[in-house]
Design an enzyme around this catalytic site. Structure first.
Site, PDB file in Angstrom:
ATOM      1  N   LYS A  18     -36.852  32.597  37.192  1.00  0.00           N
ATOM      2  CA  LYS A  18     -35.712  32.482  38.117  1.00  0.00           C
ATOM      3  C   LYS A  18     -35.280  33.847  38.634  1.00  0.00           C
ATOM      4  CE  LYS A  18     -32.631  34.377  35.144  1.00  0.00           C
ATOM      5  NZ  LYS A  18     -32.089  35.706  35.351  1.00  0.00           N
ATOM      6  N   PRO A 106     -42.703  37.909  33.993  1.00  0.00           N
ATOM      7  CA  PRO A 106     -42.614  39.197  33.304  1.00  0.00           C
ATOM      8  C   PRO A 106     -41.793  39.119  32.011  1.00  0.00           C
ATOM      9  CG  PRO A 106     -41.730  39.338  35.567  1.00  0.00           C
ATOM     10  CD  PRO A 106     -42.238  37.958  35.377  1.00  0.00           C
ATOM     11  N   VAL A 107     -42.264  39.804  30.977  1.00  0.00           N
ATOM     12  CA  VAL A 107     -41.587  39.785  29.672  1.00  0.00           C
ATOM     13  C   VAL A 107     -40.398  40.751  29.721  1.00  0.00           C
ATOM     14  CG1 VAL A 107     -41.868  40.266  27.201  1.00  0.00           C
ATOM     15  CG2 VAL A 107     -43.743  39.208  28.495  1.00  0.00           C
ATOM     16  N   GLY A 110     -35.926  40.138  33.348  1.00  0.00           N
ATOM     17  CA  GLY A 110     -34.763  39.662  34.097  1.00  0.00           C
ATOM     18  C   GLY A 110     -35.040  38.369  34.847  1.00  0.00           C
ATOM     19  N   MET A 111     -36.153  37.678  34.456  1.00  0.00           N
ATOM     20  CA  MET A 111     -36.503  36.430  35.143  1.00  0.00           C
ATOM     21  C   MET A 111     -36.510  35.224  34.204  1.00  0.00           C
ATOM     22  SD  MET A 111     -39.257  37.506  37.992  1.00  0.00           S
ATOM     23  CE  MET A 111     -38.957  35.930  38.803  1.00  0.00           C
ATOM     24  N   GLY A 113     -37.976  34.692  31.302  1.00  0.00           N
ATOM     25  CA  GLY A 113     -39.287  34.289  30.778  1.00  0.00           C
ATOM     26  C   GLY A 113     -39.187  33.613  29.417  1.00  0.00           C
ATOM     27  N   GLY A 114     -38.441  34.203  28.493  1.00  0.00           N
ATOM     28  CA  GLY A 114     -38.290  33.620  27.149  1.00  0.00           C
ATOM     29  C   GLY A 114     -37.567  32.283  27.211  1.00  0.00           C
ATOM     30  N   SER A 115     -36.552  32.204  28.057  1.00  0.00           N
ATOM     31  CA  SER A 115     -35.794  30.952  28.198  1.00  0.00           C
ATOM     32  C   SER A 115     -36.670  29.870  28.815  1.00  0.00           C
ATOM     33  CB  SER A 115     -34.570  31.176  29.091  1.00  0.00           C
ATOM     34  OG  SER A 115     -33.732  32.151  28.528  1.00  0.00           O
ATOM     35  N   ASP A 148     -29.615  30.886  29.456  1.00  0.00           N
ATOM     36  CA  ASP A 148     -30.385  30.494  30.651  1.00  0.00           C
ATOM     37  C   ASP A 148     -31.230  29.233  30.426  1.00  0.00           C
ATOM     38  OD1 ASP A 148     -29.457  32.705  32.029  1.00  0.00           O
ATOM     39  OD2 ASP A 148     -31.258  33.917  31.671  1.00  0.00           O
TER      40      ASP A 148
HETATM   41  O1  C5P Z   1     -28.233  33.820  25.742  1.00  0.00           O
HETATM   42  P1  C5P Z   1     -29.288  34.868  25.594  1.00  0.00           P
HETATM   43  O2  C5P Z   1     -29.767  34.994  24.178  1.00  0.00           O
HETATM   44  O3  C5P Z   1     -30.402  34.746  26.581  1.00  0.00           O
HETATM   45  O4  C5P Z   1     -28.551  36.240  25.942  1.00  0.00           O
HETATM   46  C1  C5P Z   1     -29.116  37.473  25.565  1.00  0.00           C
HETATM   47  C2  C5P Z   1     -28.008  38.489  25.475  1.00  0.00           C
HETATM   48  O5  C5P Z   1     -27.464  38.762  26.769  1.00  0.00           O
HETATM   49  C3  C5P Z   1     -26.813  38.082  24.641  1.00  0.00           C
HETATM   50  O6  C5P Z   1     -27.001  38.351  23.278  1.00  0.00           O
HETATM   51  C4  C5P Z   1     -25.699  38.934  25.235  1.00  0.00           C
HETATM   52  O7  C5P Z   1     -25.792  40.259  24.727  1.00  0.00           O
HETATM   53  C5  C5P Z   1     -26.074  38.997  26.694  1.00  0.00           C
HETATM   54  N1  C5P Z   1     -25.363  37.985  27.492  1.00  0.00           N
HETATM   55  C6  C5P Z   1     -23.998  38.140  27.724  1.00  0.00           C
HETATM   56  N2  C5P Z   1     -23.326  37.177  28.439  1.00  0.00           N
HETATM   57  C7  C5P Z   1     -23.980  36.125  28.969  1.00  0.00           C
HETATM   58  C8  C5P Z   1     -25.359  35.951  28.776  1.00  0.00           C
HETATM   59  C9  C5P Z   1     -26.031  36.910  28.024  1.00  0.00           C
HETATM   60  O8  C5P Z   1     -23.391  39.098  27.272  1.00  0.00           O
HETATM   61  N3  C5P Z   1     -23.275  35.219  29.669  1.00  0.00           N
END
Ligand code: C5P
Length: 307
Positions: A18, A106-107, A110-111, A113-115, A148
């Site tokens: 995304k 890409p790992v 910012g897209m 990928g893991g989600s 995400d």
């Molecule tokens: O939810 P996810 O594990 O993908 O988020 C990774 C990190 O990004 C979180 O641990 C947090 O540090 C940051 N984050 C945030 N606020 C969000 C989404 C992500 O601070 N709304």
């Protein structure tokens, strides 16, 4: 031993990456997350997730494809966590899964990928194990794995609120053509949010910009390009100053809008149409300013069962 009747022995899912067309962030909340108002668009760069039955309680993953060596393959892998969570939720101790991920997203780029891999695993394992779960239930489980993940399950164009995990579809006409500039190295999302917290800034409204939503309704790439906004961009550029040169380059090469994708470091450049995107991709590649250049379009579906 299989305790549920499987629909097939192997299920393959395609999971899309995304870009955030708008990402507005509030300050850090007590739970460590930030309240967001973000507009997601799924784009046509896909990881493939294949799931097969394994022994009860056995959950394992292997990763192939681009940057595979950067992805952890143990219990920390988000796809393994997704399969375990789904098995626990089903209450069936006979479930197990062998997961193969073929990376193209890409790992740590910012897209999401893991989600996307977690979303693909939830959808794939739910089909493999014949759990008959509603997409809404899968999105609820997905939110426990990452902010995400709910969007990555449904895809398309959506407004994300809360942590970005409360998703609602956004009306969008037409297809948008993007050129992605992929960078060397990763950029950690918590580090970018940390830099965002540390930087004084003007308060911005925690809402998707009306002109951006209007551009999507009208199917107007020019208006969309002008309305792209990312509150995390100054933080990403402060951690990776060389990205500013890439953004400038995209603008000089005629992109309608250039933005850091999510927390970066991928740079997304919006082109007027497919032909303009082809030209932009060729020119950008010729400059040799980034690791790789990819042409994608959106919106596309988030996850799709292939078999
Ligand atoms: O939810 P996810 O594990 O993908 O988020 C990774 C990190 O990004 C979180 O641990 C947090 O540090 C940051 N984050 C945030 N606020 C969000 C989404 C992500 O601070 N709304």
């Amino acid at each position: 031993m299989k305790s549920s009747a499987p629909s097939s022995d192997t299920v393959r899912v395609r999971a899309a990456g995304k870009v955030n067309l708008a990402l507005r962030s509030g300050p850090r909340r007590p739970d460590g997350y930030h309240s967001l108002a973000t507009v997601f668009q799924s784009v046509s760069i896909y990881d493939e997730v294949e799931v097969r039955w394994s022994e009860p309680g056995d959950f394992r993953v292997s990763v192939e494809g681009e940057q595979a060596e950067l992805v952890p393959v143990g219990a920390a892998n988000l796809a393994v966590k997704a399969a375990r969570l789904l098995a626990r939720h089903s209450g069936d101790p006979g479930l197990g899964a062998e997961i193969v991920i073929r990376k193209a997203i890409p790992v740590t780029g910012g897209m999401a990928g893991g989600s996307a891999d977690a979303a693909g695993t939830l959808v794939g394992c739910a089909a493999l194990w014949n759990l008959g779960l509603e997409p809404g239930r899968l999105r609820e489980l997905g939110a426990r794995l990452g902010a995400d993940v709910p969007f990555c399950i449904s895809g398309g164009t959506a407004l994300g609120t809360g942590r970005g995990d409360q998703v609602a579809p956004v009306l969008s006409r037409g297809t948008y053509h993007w050129v992605l500039a992929l960078s060397e190295g990763e950029l950690s999302t918590p580090a970018v949010f940390g830099e965002f917290d540390a930087t004084p800034r003007a308060r911005t409204p925690l809402a998707a910009p009306p002109e951006l939503l209007n551009a999507l309704v009208c199917g107007d790439p020019r208006a969309l390009g002008a309305a792209l906004v990312n509150d995390l961009q100054p933080a990403a550029l402060s951690l990776r100053p060389e990205l500013a040169t890439l953004i400038e380059l995209g603008r000089n090469l005629g992109a309608l809008g250039v933005i850091v994708s999510g927390s970066g470091p991928t740079i997304a450049m919006l082109a007027a149409d497919e032909r303009a995107a082809m030209g932009l991709a060729v020119d950008l590649t010729a400059q040799g300013a980034c690791r790789a250049v990819k042409r994608v379009h959106g919106p596309v579906a988030g996850t799709r069962l292939l078999s």
